[in-house]
Motif scaffolding. Sequence first.
Motif, short mmCIF file in Angstrom:
data_model
loop_
_atom_site.label_atom_id
_atom_site.label_comp_id
_atom_site.label_asym_id
_atom_site.label_seq_id
_atom_site.Cartn_x
_atom_site.Cartn_y
_atom_site.Cartn_z
N SER A 36 -72.63 -84.57 42.79
CA SER A 36 -72.39 -83.36 43.57
C SER A 36 -73.65 -82.79 44.21
O SER A 36 -73.58 -81.82 44.97
CB SER A 36 -71.75 -82.28 42.67
N LEU A 37 -74.81 -83.40 43.91
CA LEU A 37 -76.05 -82.92 44.49
C LEU A 37 -76.20 -83.45 45.91
O LEU A 37 -76.09 -84.64 46.16
CB LEU A 37 -77.24 -83.37 43.63
N ARG A 38 -76.43 -82.55 46.86
CA ARG A 38 -76.54 -82.96 48.25
C ARG A 38 -77.42 -81.98 49.00
O ARG A 38 -77.61 -80.84 48.59
CB ARG A 38 -75.17 -83.04 48.91
N ILE A 39 -77.96 -82.45 50.10
CA ILE A 39 -78.75 -81.61 50.99
C ILE A 39 -78.04 -81.58 52.34
O ILE A 39 -77.82 -82.63 52.94
CB ILE A 39 -80.19 -82.14 51.15
N ASP A 40 -77.70 -80.39 52.76
CA ASP A 40 -76.98 -80.22 54.02
C ASP A 40 -77.98 -79.79 55.10
O ASP A 40 -78.51 -78.68 55.06
CB ASP A 40 -75.88 -79.15 53.86
N LEU A 41 -78.25 -80.71 56.04
CA LEU A 41 -79.21 -80.45 57.10
C LEU A 41 -78.55 -80.03 58.41
O LEU A 41 -79.24 -79.88 59.42
CB LEU A 41 -80.09 -81.69 57.34
N THR A 42 -77.22 -79.86 58.41
CA THR A 42 -76.54 -79.45 59.65
C THR A 42 -76.85 -77.99 59.94
O THR A 42 -77.12 -77.20 59.03
CB THR A 42 -75.02 -79.63 59.52
N GLU A 43 -76.81 -77.64 61.23
CA GLU A 43 -77.22 -76.30 61.65
C GLU A 43 -76.35 -75.22 61.05
O GLU A 43 -76.84 -74.17 60.63
CB GLU A 43 -77.17 -76.22 63.18
N ASN A 44 -75.04 -75.46 60.98
CA ASN A 44 -74.13 -74.42 60.49
C ASN A 44 -73.64 -74.69 59.07
O ASN A 44 -72.67 -74.10 58.64
CB ASN A 44 -72.93 -74.27 61.43
N GLY A 45 -74.33 -75.58 58.32
CA GLY A 45 -73.94 -75.84 56.94
C GLY A 45 -72.54 -76.39 56.80
O GLY A 45 -71.79 -75.97 55.92
N ARG A 46 -72.19 -77.35 57.65
CA ARG A 46 -70.82 -77.85 57.69
C ARG A 46 -70.41 -78.48 56.38
O ARG A 46 -69.25 -78.43 55.99
CB ARG A 46 -70.67 -78.86 58.83
N PHE A 47 -71.35 -79.10 55.65
CA PHE A 47 -71.00 -79.83 54.43
C PHE A 47 -71.33 -79.04 53.17
O PHE A 47 -71.46 -79.59 52.09
CB PHE A 47 -71.73 -81.18 54.41
N THR A 48 -71.48 -77.73 53.30
CA THR A 48 -71.70 -76.84 52.17
C THR A 48 -70.55 -75.85 52.10
O THR A 48 -70.16 -75.28 53.12
CB THR A 48 -73.03 -76.08 52.33
N LEU A 49 -70.02 -75.64 50.89
CA LEU A 49 -68.92 -74.69 50.75
C LEU A 49 -69.36 -73.31 51.21
O LEU A 49 -70.42 -72.82 50.83
CB LEU A 49 -68.45 -74.63 49.29
N SER A 50 -68.54 -72.69 52.03
CA SER A 50 -68.88 -71.37 52.56
C SER A 50 -68.64 -70.31 51.49
O SER A 50 -67.97 -70.53 50.47
CB SER A 50 -68.02 -71.07 53.78
N GLN A 51 -69.20 -69.12 51.74
CA GLN A 51 -69.03 -68.02 50.80
C GLN A 51 -67.57 -67.61 50.71
O GLN A 51 -67.10 -67.18 49.66
CB GLN A 51 -69.89 -66.83 51.24
N GLY A 52 -66.83 -67.74 51.82
CA GLY A 52 -65.41 -67.42 51.79
C GLY A 52 -64.63 -68.31 50.83
O GLY A 52 -63.75 -67.85 50.10
N THR A 53 -64.96 -69.61 50.81
CA THR A 53 -64.31 -70.52 49.87
C THR A 53 -64.68 -70.17 48.44
O THR A 53 -63.81 -70.13 47.54
CB THR A 53 -64.74 -71.97 50.17
N ILE A 54 -65.95 -69.87 48.19
CA ILE A 54 -66.39 -69.51 46.84
C ILE A 54 -65.69 -68.24 46.37
O ILE A 54 -65.23 -68.15 45.22
CB ILE A 54 -67.92 -69.34 46.82
N ASN A 55 -65.56 -67.27 47.25
CA ASN A 55 -64.86 -66.03 46.87
C ASN A 55 -63.39 -66.29 46.58
O ASN A 55 -62.82 -65.70 45.65
CB ASN A 55 -64.98 -65.00 47.99
N THR A 56 -62.76 -67.17 47.37
CA THR A 56 -61.35 -67.50 47.14
C THR A 56 -61.16 -68.15 45.79
O THR A 56 -60.20 -67.85 45.05
CB THR A 56 -60.84 -68.41 48.26
N LEU A 57 -62.06 -69.06 45.42
CA LEU A 57 -61.96 -69.74 44.12
C LEU A 57 -62.21 -68.77 42.97
O LEU A 57 -61.55 -68.84 41.93
CB LEU A 57 -62.95 -70.90 44.07
N LYS A 58 -63.15 -67.86 43.15
CA LYS A 58 -63.43 -66.88 42.08
C LYS A 58 -62.26 -65.92 41.88
O LYS A 58 -62.05 -65.41 40.77
CB LYS A 58 -64.69 -66.08 42.44
#
Length: 658
Positions: A34-56
């Motif tokens: 699960s360790l990864r480095i997301d180098l895309t400008e808009n963080g396309r491959f990183t879970l957004s805060q909205g997803t994290i809030n939905t899961l919480k």
Amino acid sequence: MFIANRSSNAAVSILLALVLFVCVTIISDYFFRSLRIDLTENGRFTLSQGTINTLKALDEPVTLRFVYSEQVATRFPQIRTYGDRVLDLLLEYADRAPGKLNFEIINPEPFSEEEDQAVALGITAVPTDTGDSLYFGLAGTNSVDGREVIAYFTQEREPLLEYDITEMIYKLSRSKLPKLGIIDSLSLQFGPGGPMAAMQGQLQPYVVYEQLSGNFDIEHVDMSTDRISEDIGVLMIVHPTDLSPQTLYAVDQFVLRGGRILAFIDPLSEMAQQSSPMGPQALVPTSSSLDPLLEAWGVTFDASRVVGDRRRALRVRTGQPGGLPYSDYVVWLGLQNDGEIEDFDSADPITANISLLQLGSAGALMPIEQASTTFTPLIQSTEDSMLFDSEEVASNFDPEELLRSFVSFNERYTIAARISGAVETAYPDGPVPPPEDEEEGVDLDDLPIDQEEDPLPDHIAQSIESVNIILVADTDILDDRFWVSVQDFFGQRIIVPNADNADFVINAIENLMGSNDLISLRGRGRDNRPLTAIDRLRRAAEAQYIVEQQRLEGQLAETEQRLAALQIQGGEIAGEGPTSFVLTPEEEAEIERFRRQLLSTRRELRAVQRNLRADIEVLENWVRFINILLMPVGVALTAVGLTVLRRQRRAGKPIGGQ
């Protein structure tokens, strides 16, 4: 012997290195998957805060079943790569919500129980050229028999992958959908053609309505109602052309009591123009407003003026013989934040993640000076804009003619705005009485008790809290043809957006209802990187062409008039029939001069048309050269330089030395 030992040591070293490499690879894959480095400008491959809030926010467990024919997918590299990405993303979801999000993988083999389970879950079986069926979908369930399905992960929606999965979890986590009230004269639930098309079996709701119905409990409000239900969280008003005074009063009181409004008004609704003449929509006027409510809310709106923006004009096929095949249609707008000009308010959650909106014949909203409300623009045109008369636009679909008549007012126009602050009623005298024929119709004392209508709530003269209203001066933002293409994939209706129109609408409603979790995901996967330099060159070249074309047309008209005058003059001198002419040598020389000038101008016009894309193609070729050749060559030269530097340092020689 010494050489043999050195060879043996080298072989052992290589073998140990290979073993170490394999061990590190296995350990890394197991412990650091699960360790990864997301180098895309808009963080396309990183879970957004909205997803994290939905899961919480999950209170009850949700189960996701990933149905994937892994062995069949290995024969299709693109699908296999996409499948690996979906699996990695789902595993990250499960890691983020242990105990709340249950994750299962189903690999359906032909004629197996797993295949029967996949079919029962609603996963689409896609036939392949080998005769095998490929399953590639996701089914979600909750503890109260709620169910959501992504029947097949199409690659067209790969940029929206995280949003689709998070939306599924969000829907399963809610016990009931929030209620959305809709007052609508365009029959969004029926689609083009209105109720008449639905009665003929051609029901196809607008895509934006389908998405709204999947996120909210929709209650349609009659256009002649005298009250708005208290359990409606947000009232969406679309093209209010025939609202009764009683309904306008009901909307006024709804706002003053704390209700939220999303209203779409329009100086020229092309959705109404394009409606079927057989249906009732054919009688819907093309302009709409919300007077007298707008004045009470501190806003003015001229329903006879359409915003034209030369810089944001959409390109359309003209079909004009002898002209350009495509032209900028200045009243159809493709609004964006291009790095130079921001058309959207990046600080507001509704528009912060919007990349592109495509509108048609929009109007302009303006604040009233010294109003008690705060007017915050959400969507604006650029300064290269002007206002057209709506009747002129409606009667003349000629993009080149509108472009020729364009004169920039050097002013930005607000197309959508948020209204907040204290508001007074637009009806200081109280409720609007019903029409006299209704008053004289039925005596309420004669009705049974269960049929008597409840009295209206007490009149409110001022808002009990700060209002929250979003006004949009365009209804065509809801029209499918401006923002989405619909594809059929083995019976599955695939929605592929090419603009963020629906995202804006749903963002606005969710924000008005007090939820912003999904807003951060919409539009996240769609990158909009306009080539502004190329676009400026194209517009300049086309402007030059139009100027030359206009000059040619003027010279043609002048030449024809002069020839006609000479012919009439020659006929009068001859005193004979209208086809017999006597021209002086000077007149013949003048006619010949006009002919030569005409031919010369036509050659210039062809040259401009031939060279129309010359500068653009040169710049495009340079961009391709830099991306395809120059960057890799630069990387290779850098690598070679580092290698030479390393070797020289090992040899103990100075760089460039002998």
